[in-house]
Design an enzyme around this catalytic site. Structure first.
Site, PDB file in Angstrom:
ATOM      1  N   TYR A   1      12.025 -35.554 -18.664  1.00  0.00           N
ATOM      2  CA  TYR A   1      10.572 -35.411 -18.512  1.00  0.00           C
ATOM      3  C   TYR A   1      10.144 -35.530 -17.057  1.00  0.00           C
ATOM      4  CZ  TYR A   1      10.218 -40.512 -17.977  1.00  0.00           C
ATOM      5  OH  TYR A   1      10.330 -41.790 -17.522  1.00  0.00           O
TER       6      TYR A   1
ATOM      7  N   GLY B   1      -7.959  -7.467   4.365  1.00  0.00           N
ATOM      8  CA  GLY B   1      -8.821  -7.559   5.548  1.00  0.00           C
ATOM      9  C   GLY B   1      -8.201  -8.271   6.729  1.00  0.00           C
TER      10      GLY B   1
ATOM     11  N   HIS C   1     -15.895  -8.916   1.481  1.00  0.00           N
ATOM     12  CA  HIS C   1     -14.861  -9.814   2.001  1.00  0.00           C
ATOM     13  C   HIS C   1     -15.011 -11.217   1.428  1.00  0.00           C
ATOM     14  CE1 HIS C   1     -13.293 -12.676   5.001  1.00  0.00           C
ATOM     15  NE2 HIS C   1     -12.280 -11.838   5.032  1.00  0.00           N
TER      16      HIS C   1
ATOM     17  N   MET D   1      -5.393  -7.461   8.497  1.00  0.00           N
ATOM     18  CA  MET D   1      -4.829  -6.632   9.568  1.00  0.00           C
ATOM     19  C   MET D   1      -5.731  -5.418   9.771  1.00  0.00           C
ATOM     20  SD  MET D   1      -0.795  -7.015   8.969  1.00  0.00           S
ATOM     21  CE  MET D   1      -0.860  -6.447   7.318  1.00  0.00           C
TER      22      MET D   1
ATOM     23  N   ASP E   1       9.382 -43.379  -2.985  1.00  0.00           N
ATOM     24  CA  ASP E   1      10.213 -44.293  -2.212  1.00  0.00           C
ATOM     25  C   ASP E   1      11.569 -43.680  -1.890  1.00  0.00           C
ATOM     26  OD1 ASP E   1       8.882 -46.737  -1.512  1.00  0.00           O
ATOM     27  OD2 ASP E   1       8.599 -47.042  -3.659  1.00  0.00           O
TER      28      ASP E   1
ATOM     29  N   ARG F   1      -3.434  -1.724  -6.133  1.00  0.00           N
ATOM     30  CA  ARG F   1      -2.594  -2.911  -5.968  1.00  0.00           C
ATOM     31  C   ARG F   1      -2.935  -3.895  -7.076  1.00  0.00           C
ATOM     32  NH1 ARG F   1      -5.592  -4.947  -0.457  1.00  0.00           N
ATOM     33  NH2 ARG F   1      -7.640  -5.179  -1.375  1.00  0.00           N
TER      34      ARG F   1
ATOM     35  N   SER G   1      13.840 -43.710 -14.199  1.00  0.00           N
ATOM     36  CA  SER G   1      12.735 -42.869 -13.744  1.00  0.00           C
ATOM     37  C   SER G   1      12.834 -42.788 -12.226  1.00  0.00           C
ATOM     38  CB  SER G   1      11.402 -43.477 -14.163  1.00  0.00           C
ATOM     39  OG  SER G   1      10.363 -42.680 -13.660  1.00  0.00           O
TER      40      SER G   1
ATOM     41  N   ARG H   1      -3.442   2.822   8.649  1.00  0.00           N
ATOM     42  CA  ARG H   1      -3.714   1.525   8.015  1.00  0.00           C
ATOM     43  C   ARG H   1      -2.460   0.684   7.942  1.00  0.00           C
ATOM     44  NH1 ARG H   1      -8.362   2.405   4.131  1.00  0.00           N
ATOM     45  NH2 ARG H   1      -8.586   4.624   3.985  1.00  0.00           N
TER      46      ARG H   1
ATOM     47  N   LYS I   1       0.830  -1.199   0.000  1.00  0.00           N
ATOM     48  CA  LYS I   1       0.000   0.000   0.000  1.00  0.00           C
ATOM     49  C   LYS I   1       0.872   1.261   0.000  1.00  0.00           C
ATOM     50  CE  LYS I   1      -3.685   0.119   2.796  1.00  0.00           C
ATOM     51  NZ  LYS I   1      -4.977   0.491   2.216  1.00  0.00           N
TER      52      LYS I   1
ATOM     53  N   CYS J   1       8.739 -39.969 -11.642  1.00  0.00           N
ATOM     54  CA  CYS J   1       7.343 -40.413 -11.650  1.00  0.00           C
ATOM     55  C   CYS J   1       6.744 -40.480 -10.250  1.00  0.00           C
ATOM     56  CB  CYS J   1       7.196 -41.751 -12.365  1.00  0.00           C
ATOM     57  SG  CYS J   1       8.109 -43.062 -11.574  1.00  0.00           S
TER      58      CYS J   1
ATOM     59  N   ARG K   1       5.434 -50.340 -15.461  1.00  0.00           N
ATOM     60  CA  ARG K   1       6.244 -50.875 -14.358  1.00  0.00           C
ATOM     61  C   ARG K   1       5.716 -52.247 -13.967  1.00  0.00           C
ATOM     62  NH1 ARG K   1       6.026 -48.024  -8.727  1.00  0.00           N
ATOM     63  NH2 ARG K   1       4.029 -49.086  -8.629  1.00  0.00           N
TER      64      ARG K   1
END
Ligand code: PEP
Ligand code: MG
Length: 923
Positions: free
Chosen positions: A894, A106, A458, A108, A812, A341, A807, A97, A27, A874, A661
């Site tokens: 990838y 809203g 709000h 603070m 795990d 803003r 991969s 403010r 602000k 993966c 897999r």
């Protein structure tokens, strides 16, 4: 040089500017910027966030020299305004403010009209000749000061106000006369005294000092802390405090206050959007207490002011090159800008605005890509109400935040949290209006429905920020908190009843309305195309079914990175065969070993002993027959099912690689644990319940995640993997014959030694060769491995000599690196996060410091022996934007993620590639 704690703005020039947000808060920095741009901003000064930081670090003491700087800036302001704080002849009023570097709407505190004292009231009445306005301002000041600074709950004041309105039989605050307001002020003061045991302060300097302190204190109020947690706002110094000359929107019918956006923050449409209230102060609009008018009406009411406002909003959007959320006040036909803003927007709007602004030449594609938060993209893939569905519309409110939500009605945030978190219910939070205290309840609700307040209330602002469906200002609903119900026309809806709300149309409907899946089109598709042009990483998907594969492909997946074959085994008609296979496998193994031993002995032994051995061998073979039959019949049943699965998946991914897999998970996941299931198995296998139970307990493991799983299964029960390999290659041959371009990649899980990989790779090649010969077909396939164990990363150079791709199974790998059981982290990781031991859940965002290091080692070593090694990820992390950025930087080829995360991954990969070049060391 002494540190500077206070920055002045006013009269066309400011000490600060917009890139000083860290120090002046959003602000403060933008008030300075607007002042520098020549936009009319009421003058004032900003106390820096460094003061807030020092205040908390030094046990709530201010830094030396601050008081003097405030004094000097106040004098400068008084001189500029020709008015003085507390001056009975010409009093200056200010607002105080908060404003941190990150916008926290809203969350603070704010105090308006500060400086009003009995003397100042008299002076202001003389000066303005508007007694009503002055008393109205005073009662507001007492409420805000009492609430924000002294903790006197607002409702004590509101009850008095309501009683006066009721007595006078009026609805709106603006209808209260100055006499009534004067009496209200007296009553407010008594309440204040009763609750605080102090008189309402009459020294404006004391008022100012207390208000500044309250703003700093509000930085750590529970709702601000919760907001920062929810939005992961970190690394800020604190809030700044803005002290600014008051301008008044409540001076009569030529005054007004409003909030506007340069474009529609809900849809993204390039149309001036906002609302205003005549004769009101800013809090009335934001708090949603009165329902404001749309901004277009201002053109009729005050055409000259409207023209000016449009000019300023254009200047601001062109200057900041982004949508601006602006607060303004009109004081007796004079326009003042109080704040600008970056406008919070829905994801739908963010995409449209980014694409439109490129087309308008305001920003380039790179900026557009950076403007959209990838994590929020899945909101665009949320279902919408089926247009063909029957709807019983009971009311229509304002379409404040798009989306389709169905759930059970609750009337307060506490119930919302309880029902959603404990009972796992979908809830819709229904409130007259929401307040910052409701943030937790709003977060867990499917949708928010309010009866008061407009598009910038709000509820609307927060819901849009959260990407949550919201219908606001639905005045037809009469909500009664006491009976936990609302009435609309003659219908009564009680707590727990189902309703549906449409945040795009504002419709409120009875019951559960069915939804449909959305697609990827229009601006969304355009942005995705730009992202594809910018990214280096390929995006694959984790999909185990043809439907998932198809969906992922529609969303832009360039292949399957992980097809977990075990997920195919859980279907109703398959699980029994899988159980039969598993329960009979150990017996087969024992008997096979026995037979092999006897056969060996038979070869070696003298002829006089062979009879006995032969007899024993026959007996064992007989005994083996039963489990062998069970085992092979189960495998025989599974083979065609798997083959069909793969055929469908290959067809769905025609032309793209599909990584399959082989069976991975711990066996206990498949075992019949419940007695009724065990009985079923006994019946099917024609053995006793006891025998089934013995088999189940023989397969029991203390640490299944570290036990007999992954390639270990394939090595000990080779027939299972053999069946899967056969199914994959047969499926590939079959679909290839139908013209499908098929690229299977067979992936071995939980590899920790080169020997494991070698053994299994040989059997893949052996079976593939046999199948291809039989089918007279040639399939291009790869054999690679998951890297899921720390040991595998450390010997990745050796593994890569054999493996054609890697991969990273980071689920795990994280488990094994931390030593945190994947299945048990719920009991301690939340506390670790709360205590700051962990910054992020390492199962969601890759832990770059530890697990990430192992990934880097694995990549470096792997490419040291196979420079062109194809590498992906993966684990669940593959759909997380931060992890994707990491994957880009370490030179992966990838990432693979669940279908609905594919667009997120596409955008995140583009952002990563636009931010950083690929690291040289690892490519
Ligand atoms: C992994 O470990 O990251 C992985 C993808 O495999 P799963 O989650 O099936 O163990
Ligand atoms: Mg794994």
């Amino acid at each position: 040089m002494a540190p500077k704690y206070v920055y002045f703005f006013g009269n066309g020039s400011a000490d600060g500017k917009s890139d000083m947000k860290h120090l002046l808060g959003g602000k403060g920095a933008n008030l300075a910027e607007m002042t520098n741009l020549g936009i009319p901003v009421p003058p004032g000064f900003t106390i820096t966030t460094e003061v807030c930081d020092a205040y908390y670090k030094n046990n709530k003491k201010y830094p030396d020299g601050l008081a003097k700087e405030i004094e000097q800036n106040l004098s400068r302001l008084e001189k500029l305004m020709g008015a003085k704080l507390g001056d009975p002849a010409n009093p200056l009023l200010v607002s105080v403010r908060s404003g941190a570097a990150a916008s926290m709407p809203g969350m603070m505190d704010t105090v308006l009209n500060l400086g009003l004292t009995p003397d100042a009231v008299a002076g202001l009445i003389k000066k303005t000749n508007n007694e009503r306005f002055v008393w109205d301002a005073y009662r507001r000041f007492i409420t805000m000061f009492g609430d924000v600074v002294m903790g006197v709950e607002r409702h004590y004041f509101e009850e008095i106000l309501d009683a006066y309105k009721k007595k006078a039989r009026i609805k709106s605050d603006t209808e209260l006369t100055s006499d009534q307001l004067k009496k209200i002020v007296e009553e407010f003061k008594s309440v204040y005294k009763k609750k605080t045991r102090e008189n309402f302060p009459t020294d404006p300097k004391v008022q100012l000092q207390k208000a500044i302190e309250a703003v700093f204190a509000s930085w750590n109020n529970p709702r601000a802390v919760k907001y920062r947690q929810l939005y992961e706002i970190k690394g800020l110094l604190g809030t700044a405090v803005n002290i600014q000359t008051m301008v008044f929107g409540n001076m009569g019918n030529h005054s007004a206050t409003g909030v506007c956006f340069t474009r529609n923050p809900s849809t993204g449409e390039n149309k001036f959007y906002g609302e205003f209230l005549i004769n009101a102060q800013g809090e009335d609009v934001v708090a949603g207490i009165r329902t404001p008018e749309p901004i277009a009406h201002l053109e009729k009411e005050m055409p000259a002011v409207y023209k000016q406002l449009v000019a300023y909003k254009n200047t601001l959007e062109n200057h900041f090159k982004d949508v601006q959320d602006i607060e303004f006040t009109i004081q007796e036909n004079r326009l003042f800008m109080l704040q600008t803003r970056t406008g919070k927007r829905t994801t739908h709007a963010a995409v449209k605005i980014a694409v439109d602004m490129v087309k308008e030449g305001l920003i380039d594609k790179k900026v557009a890509i950076a403007r959209v938060n990838p994590s929020e993209l899945d909101q665009l893939l949320h279902p919408t109400f089926d247009p063909k569905a029957k709807k019983q519309i009971i009311a229509t409110g304002l379409p404040a935040s798009p989306g389709a939500a169905t759930g059970r009605v609750v009337f307060n945030a506490e119930d919302a949290e309880k029902w959603a978190l404990e009972k796992k219910e979908k809830v819709i939070l229904v409130r007259k209006e929401t307040s910052p205290e409701d943030i937790g309840g709003m977060h867990v609700s499917r949708g928010i429905l309010t009866t008061r307040g407009g598009m910038t209330s709000h509820a609307a602002v927060v819901a849009r920020g959260m990407g949550k469906c919201c219908v606001a200002g639905c005045g037809a609903l009469q909500v009664d908190y006491k009976s936990q119900s609302f009435k609309v026309n003659s219908k009564l809806i009680k707590k727990g009843d189902y309703i549906s709300i449409d945040g795009s149309t504002g419709e409120v409907m009875l019951g559960m309305v069915p939804t449909i899946e959305p697609g990827l089109s229009g601006d969304f598709a355009t942005l995705m195309q730009w992202a594809d042009e910018a990214r280096k990483l390929k995006i694959r998907t984790n999909a185990d079914t043809p439907a998932d594969a198809k969906k992922a492909r529609e969303l832009g997946a360039e292949g399957i990175g992980l097809c977990r074959t075990e997920h195919m085994f859980f279907g109703e008609c398959r699980i029994d065969s899988v159980r039969q296979m598993i329960l009979s496998a150990p017996d087969v193994k024992i008997f096979k070993a026995k037979i092999a031993g006897l056969e060996k002995e038979l070869q070696k032994c003298a002829s006089n002993k062979t009879d006995a051995l032969r007899k024993e061998l026959m007996q064992v073979r007989k005994e083996l027959k039963e489990p062998m039959n069970l085992y092979t019949s189960a495998l025989k049943k599974l083979l065609p099912m798997q083959r069909r699965d793969f055929e469908q998946i290959f067809t769905a991914m025609d032309g793209l690689p599909v990584t399959i897999r082989l069976l991975d998970p711990p066996l206990h996941e498949f075992l019949p644990q419940e007695e009724h299931n065990q009985k079923d198995m006994a019946k099917q296998m024609k053995i006793s319940l006891k025998e089934v139970q013995e088999k189940v307990s023989a397969l029991h493991e203390l640490n299944p995640m570290l036990g007999h799983r992954g390639c270990r299964l394939g090595i000990t029960y080779p027939e299972i993997y053999d069946m899967q390999i056969q199914a994959i290659i047969e499926a590939a041959c079959n679909v290839k014959k139908k013209g499908v371009a098929v690229y299977p990649e067979i992936m071995l899980p939980i590899i920790s030694t080169v020997q494991e990989f070698d053994l299994l790779k040989d059997s893949v090649h052996g079976i593939a060769k046999a199948v291809m010969q039989k089918k007279n077909a040639q399939i291009e396939y790869l054999v690679g491995t998951m890297i899921e164990l720390p040991r595998a990363t450390l010997i990745a150079d050796k593994i890569a000599k054999q493996a054609e791709f890697f991969s990273f199974g980071t689920n795990d790998l994280t488990q094994m690196t931390f030593g945190f059981s994947r299945d048990d982290v719920g009991s301690f990781v939340p506390e670790y996060l709360e205590k700051g031991i962990l910054e992020k859940d390492p199962f969601q965002v890759i832990d770059q410091e530890g697990t990430g290091q192992l990934v880097e080692i694995g990549i470096k070593k792997g490419r040291s022996t196979r420079p062109q090694l194809k590498i992906g990820i993966c684990g669940e992390h593959g759909g997380d934007p931060q992890t994707i950025s990491f994957c880009h930087n370490v030179g992966m080829n990838y990432v693979s993620c669940s279908p609905f995360r594919v667009p997120i991954a596409r955008l995140a990969a583009a952002q990563a590639s636009l931010q950083q070049p690929i690291s040289r060391a690892t490519v």
